[in-house]
Scaffold this motif. Structure first.
Motif, short mmCIF file in Angstrom:
data_model
loop_
_atom_site.label_atom_id
_atom_site.label_comp_id
_atom_site.label_asym_id
_atom_site.label_seq_id
_atom_site.Cartn_x
_atom_site.Cartn_y
_atom_site.Cartn_z
N PHE A 291 0.91 -1.19 0.10
CA PHE A 291 -0.01 -0.01 -0.23
C PHE A 291 0.95 1.24 -0.02
O PHE A 291 0.47 2.28 -0.45
CB PHE A 291 -0.91 -0.10 1.32
N GLN A 292 1.90 1.16 0.58
CA GLN A 292 2.89 2.24 0.27
C GLN A 292 3.38 2.60 -0.97
O GLN A 292 3.13 3.69 -1.44
CB GLN A 292 4.09 2.00 1.23
N LYS A 293 3.45 1.62 -1.63
CA LYS A 293 3.76 1.60 -3.35
C LYS A 293 2.75 2.22 -3.85
O LYS A 293 3.06 2.95 -4.71
CB LYS A 293 4.08 0.12 -3.84
N ILE A 294 1.59 1.98 -3.66
CA ILE A 294 0.33 2.55 -4.43
C ILE A 294 0.15 3.86 -4.18
O ILE A 294 0.11 4.77 -4.90
CB ILE A 294 -1.11 1.82 -3.98
N ALA A 295 0.50 4.36 -2.91
CA ALA A 295 0.20 5.88 -2.38
C ALA A 295 1.54 6.61 -3.08
O ALA A 295 1.25 7.75 -3.52
CB ALA A 295 0.57 6.01 -0.89
N LEU A 296 2.71 6.07 -2.96
CA LEU A 296 3.98 6.77 -3.56
C LEU A 296 3.73 6.94 -5.02
O LEU A 296 4.28 8.01 -5.72
CB LEU A 296 5.13 6.04 -3.17
N SER B 58 9.45 2.31 -6.30
CA SER B 58 9.69 1.85 -7.60
C SER B 58 9.67 3.36 -8.34
O SER B 58 10.09 3.67 -9.33
CB SER B 58 8.35 1.30 -8.11
N ILE B 59 9.35 4.50 -7.32
CA ILE B 59 9.65 5.80 -8.03
C ILE B 59 11.10 6.58 -7.41
O ILE B 59 11.29 7.59 -7.94
CB ILE B 59 8.33 6.71 -7.46
N GLN B 60 11.76 5.90 -6.72
CA GLN B 60 13.00 6.39 -6.13
C GLN B 60 13.86 6.96 -7.42
O GLN B 60 14.66 8.12 -7.11
CB GLN B 60 13.70 5.60 -5.32
N TYR B 61 14.31 6.34 -8.40
CA TYR B 61 14.94 6.78 -9.51
C TYR B 61 14.59 8.27 -10.09
O TYR B 61 15.32 8.69 -10.68
CB TYR B 61 15.29 5.86 -10.57
N ARG B 62 13.42 8.46 -9.82
CA ARG B 62 12.77 9.61 -10.49
C ARG B 62 12.96 11.18 -9.39
O ARG B 62 12.73 12.13 -9.95
CB ARG B 62 11.28 9.90 -10.73
N PHE B 63 13.43 10.96 -8.27
CA PHE B 63 13.66 11.83 -7.44
C PHE B 63 14.94 12.07 -6.78
O PHE B 63 15.71 11.09 -6.67
CB PHE B 63 12.71 11.44 -6.22
#
Length: 269
Positions: free
Chosen positions: A221-226, A251-256
């Protein structure tokens, strides 16, 4: 304690009858809070409790208030607001209009903190603060901008440590043990019910704050929210999380890119 099977049935029935999905909440936290409610209300068997949850809307709303965590205060973690004031908001100031989302806003103290900061930087007039929460009861509290006067001493100290530029009492009027915050602040806020796990993106934001909410979700659920926050942020926008939260290994860390101070990330891609 309630059995695993009973907790599973409860989660399923809540989703079926009321559309709330608690399946991704921290199992230990959810179980503890449900059992506390179960005991306080004097239930002796699970069947009666489940029937009450299904059929009594007011009891269910009360249950949501007990289960969802609503611990907050104005200018909470003053060092965080110092970084906002000195490093984040000056970047936002270059934009023609500023959109900010407080996800999981609870009773609204942090939304009002942000509005005060923006006013002091002469940016409130060109800003809009969206404040959402799963729990409709806390949204109704937040909309009013009325908080117990007993909390104001702590809020005033937080504001001072966060490099506040005025007398904190300028922002509210006190009466009958309550502090009513200025309509000038409230006029720049939009409050709405929103479920981070089932509802989609509804705007493009320059800054998203979701502090101390994800710690109550499991990894899926953390993945969904992020991913929702990623979809909702403009390029070069900022994401602010709580002190024990991170986007590392997501899954989004590379974008930030993370700031050196506080749990704040800038969207680079």
């Amino acid at each position: 304690m309630l059995e695993d099977r009973e907790i599973a049935v409860l989660i399923e029935e809540i989703n079926k009858y009321h559309g709330y999905d608690f399946s991704g909440y921290s199992a230990a936290s959810f179980r503890r809070r449900v059992y506390r409610l179960y005991s306080m209300e004097g239930f002796e068997n699970f069947t009666d409790f489940l029937s009450k949850v299904r059929s009594d809307a007011s009891f269910f709303n009360y249950m949501v208030e007990e289960i969802t965590v609503n611990v907050t205060e104005m200018f909470r973690d003053p060092s965080f607001y110092k970084v906002l004031r000195t490093e984040i908001v000056p970047v936002l100031a270059t934009k023609p209009f500023i959109r900010i989302w407080h996800a999981g806003c609870s009773t609204g103290e942090e939304v009002f903190s942000m509005a005060i900061l923006l006013k002091e930087m002469n940016l409130l007039h060109k800003s809009l603060l969206y404040a959402t929460d799963l729990n409709p009861a806390v949204i109704e509290i937040a909309k009013k901008g009325v908080f117990p006067l007993r909390t104001i001493q702590q809020y005033t100290e937080n504001y001072r440590v966060a490099s506040g530029k005025s007398d904190f009492s300028n922002y509210y009027s006190a009466n009958y043990g309550l502090a009513k915050f200025s309509d000038e602040l409230i006029d720049r806020m939009v409050f709405s019910q929103h479920n981070l796990l089932t509802d989609g993106s509804f705007n493009e934001f320059d800054l998203i704050l979701c502090r101390n909410v994800l710690i109550y979700f499991d990894k899926d659920f953390q993945k969904i929210a992020l991913e929702l926050f990623d979809q909702s942020l403009s390029k070069l926008g900022f994401l602010a999380l709580g002190t024990k939260e991170t986007i590392k290994f997501s899954s989004i860390q590379y974008r930030f890119k993370q700031f050196e101070k506080e749990k704040i990330w800038k969207k680079m891609l």
